[in-house]
Design a protein around this motif. Structure first.
Motif, PDB file in Angstrom:
ATOM      1  N   ASN A  27     -46.630  32.660  72.627  1.00 17.60           N
ATOM      2  CA  ASN A  27     -46.639  34.078  73.253  1.00 17.60           C
ATOM      3  C   ASN A  27     -47.680  34.177  74.382  1.00 17.60           C
ATOM      4  O   ASN A  27     -48.787  33.892  74.228  1.00 17.60           O
ATOM      5  CB  ASN A  27     -47.049  35.132  72.001  1.00 17.60           C
ATOM      6  CG  ASN A  27     -45.905  34.886  71.010  1.00 17.60           C
ATOM      7  OD1 ASN A  27     -44.773  35.471  71.222  1.00 17.60           O
ATOM      8  ND2 ASN A  27     -46.453  34.476  69.807  1.00 17.60           N
ATOM      9  N   ARG A  44     -55.541  32.454  68.670  1.00 19.11           N
ATOM     10  CA  ARG A  44     -55.424  33.555  69.772  1.00 19.11           C
ATOM     11  C   ARG A  44     -56.502  33.140  70.646  1.00 19.11           C
ATOM     12  O   ARG A  44     -57.654  32.655  70.420  1.00 19.11           O
ATOM     13  CB  ARG A  44     -55.668  34.950  69.395  1.00 19.11           C
ATOM     14  CG  ARG A  44     -54.803  35.329  68.359  1.00 19.11           C
ATOM     15  CD  ARG A  44     -55.303  36.755  67.876  1.00 19.11           C
ATOM     16  NE  ARG A  44     -54.231  37.418  66.952  1.00 19.11           N
ATOM     17  CZ  ARG A  44     -54.471  38.469  66.404  1.00 19.11           C
ATOM     18  NH1 ARG A  44     -55.633  38.940  66.204  1.00 19.11           N
ATOM     19  NH2 ARG A  44     -53.454  39.034  65.513  1.00 19.11           N
ATOM     20  N   ALA A  66     -48.022  28.165  76.017  1.00 19.01           N
ATOM     21  CA  ALA A  66     -48.001  29.261  75.035  1.00 19.01           C
ATOM     22  C   ALA A  66     -46.778  29.599  74.346  1.00 19.01           C
ATOM     23  O   ALA A  66     -45.560  29.460  74.967  1.00 19.01           O
ATOM     24  CB  ALA A  66     -48.544  30.477  75.825  1.00 19.01           C
ATOM     25  N   SER A  86     -49.884  28.422  71.144  1.00 16.93           N
ATOM     26  CA  SER A  86     -50.937  29.482  70.900  1.00 16.93           C
ATOM     27  C   SER A  86     -50.469  30.818  71.570  1.00 16.93           C
ATOM     28  O   SER A  86     -49.540  31.153  72.308  1.00 16.93           O
ATOM     29  CB  SER A  86     -52.279  29.038  71.928  1.00 16.93           C
ATOM     30  OG  SER A  86     -52.829  27.923  71.386  1.00 16.93           O
ATOM     31  N   THR A  87     -51.185  31.949  71.033  1.00 17.55           N
ATOM     32  CA  THR A  87     -50.946  33.285  71.642  1.00 17.55           C
ATOM     33  C   THR A  87     -52.136  33.545  72.698  1.00 17.55           C
ATOM     34  O   THR A  87     -53.413  33.266  72.337  1.00 17.55           O
ATOM     35  CB  THR A  87     -51.323  34.281  70.722  1.00 17.55           C
ATOM     36  OG1 THR A  87     -49.881  34.063  69.680  1.00 17.55           O
ATOM     37  CG2 THR A  87     -51.162  35.697  71.117  1.00 17.55           C
ATOM     38  N   TYR A 131     -49.390  36.855  76.824  1.00 16.76           N
ATOM     39  CA  TYR A 131     -49.526  38.376  77.303  1.00 16.76           C
ATOM     40  C   TYR A 131     -50.338  38.499  78.566  1.00 16.76           C
ATOM     41  O   TYR A 131     -51.588  37.986  78.702  1.00 16.76           O
ATOM     42  CB  TYR A 131     -50.181  39.048  76.362  1.00 16.76           C
ATOM     43  CG  TYR A 131     -49.387  39.404  74.866  1.00 16.76           C
ATOM     44  CD1 TYR A 131     -48.700  40.772  74.553  1.00 16.76           C
ATOM     45  CD2 TYR A 131     -49.515  38.309  74.040  1.00 16.76           C
ATOM     46  CE1 TYR A 131     -48.148  40.604  73.637  1.00 16.76           C
ATOM     47  CE2 TYR A 131     -48.754  38.335  72.887  1.00 16.76           C
ATOM     48  CZ  TYR A 131     -48.053  39.371  72.542  1.00 16.76           C
ATOM     49  OH  TYR A 131     -47.321  39.546  71.478  1.00 16.76           O
ATOM     50  N   ILE A 166     -50.964  42.213  70.348  1.00 12.42           N
ATOM     51  CA  ILE A 166     -51.226  41.068  69.794  1.00 12.42           C
ATOM     52  C   ILE A 166     -51.721  41.210  68.296  1.00 12.42           C
ATOM     53  O   ILE A 166     -51.015  40.369  67.227  1.00 12.42           O
ATOM     54  CB  ILE A 166     -52.465  40.444  70.566  1.00 12.42           C
ATOM     55  CG1 ILE A 166     -51.851  39.747  72.080  1.00 12.42           C
ATOM     56  CG2 ILE A 166     -53.069  38.857  69.801  1.00 12.42           C
ATOM     57  CD1 ILE A 166     -52.632  39.343  72.870  1.00 12.42           C
ATOM     58  N   THR A 196     -48.706  39.149  66.147  1.00  7.41           N
ATOM     59  CA  THR A 196     -48.915  37.860  66.100  1.00  7.41           C
ATOM     60  C   THR A 196     -49.946  37.614  65.019  1.00  7.41           C
ATOM     61  O   THR A 196     -50.537  38.310  64.331  1.00  7.41           O
ATOM     62  CB  THR A 196     -49.616  37.164  67.257  1.00  7.41           C
ATOM     63  OG1 THR A 196     -50.873  37.735  67.694  1.00  7.41           O
ATOM     64  CG2 THR A 196     -48.761  37.178  68.527  1.00  7.41           C
TER      65      THR A 196
END
Length: 177
Positions: A120, A30, A118, A78-79, A122, A21, A25
Motif C-alpha cells: 500500500n 508501516r 509497497a 510494506s505500507t 499513500y 493508514i 492497514t
C-alpha cells in the motif's frame, strides 16, 4: 493499492493520510518516507518535529530520504506514506544531490520503484499552483510544469485520488476493490 492525496498548504492532507493508514492497514510494516530537508530553517524544523510527534503512536518506521528514491529498498508488501512530492521534486531539482535536467524522471522512477515494492502506497502531494499570478520566473515555471507532469502520471496510476479541502476529504477517484 496506491492512494494519491493532495491539497493546499496546511489543508490537513497529512493527517488524513495517517488516518487512512490507521483504518485501512495493520499496525506493522508501516514506513513513513520523509522527503523534507531540515536545513537551517526553523519553520521547517518545527514542521518536521510536529510530524514526528504525530507519528509516534502510529507504528511507523521513519526513513528520511530527500532524493534518490529509485535506490531505496523497502520490505516487500510494506505500507508506505510518502510525504511529500513537492519537496521531493524541489530536492531533485535544486539540491546538490539532485540534477535539474533529470528531476522529473528521477522522481517518477523513484515513485514507480516504490509502487513495485509497497503493498500500500499513500502519496501526499500539494497544490502549489497560485491563481492570479500572471508571471513566474523561469525557474519557478519549470518547477510548476515538472510538478504538473508528475501529478498527471500519479493520477493515472493511482487507484484512488483524494483532495483535502479545508480539512474535508473530497474523493476525485475512488478505489474499487
Amino acid at each position: 493499492m496506491i492512494h494519491l492525496i493532495t491539497g493546499g498548504s496546511a489543508s490537513g492532507k497529512s493527517a488524513y493520510a495517517e488516518q487512512l493508514i490507521r483504518v485501512e492497514t495493520k499496525d506493522t510494516g508501516r514506513i513513513y518516507l520523509a522527503t523534507m530537508v531540515k536545513g537551517n530553517d526553523s519553520e521547517n524544523a518545527a514542521r518536521i518535529q510536529k510530524h514526528r510527534d504525530r507519528r509516534e503512536s502510529l507504528y511507523f518506521q521513519t526513513i528520511e530520504q530527500a532524493t534518490g528514491l529509485k535506490d531505496l529498498e523497502i520490505p516487500k508488501g510494506s505500507t508506505v506514506l510518502l510525504e511529500d512530492v513537492p519537496n521531493l521534486l524541489a530536492n531533485e531539482m535544486f539540491s546538490p544531490a539532485g540534477n535539474m535536467d533529470l528531476a522529473v524522471s528521477s522522481v517518477l522512477d523513484g515513485l514507480h520503484h516504490l509502487m513495485e515494492q509497497a503493498g500500500n502506497l499513500y502519496i501526499v502531494t500539494g497544490e502549489v499552483f497560485t491563481e492570479g499570478i500572471e508571471v513566474y520566473d523561469d525557474m519557478t515555471l519549470r518547477y510548476l510544469e515538472n510538478l504538473g507532469r508528475i501529478h498527471q502520471d500519479l493520477g493515472k496510476r493511482a487507484d484512488a485520488v483524494t483532495e483535502v479541502v479545508y480539512g474535508i476529504p473530497v474523493k476525485i477517484k475512488e478505489y474499487e476493490k
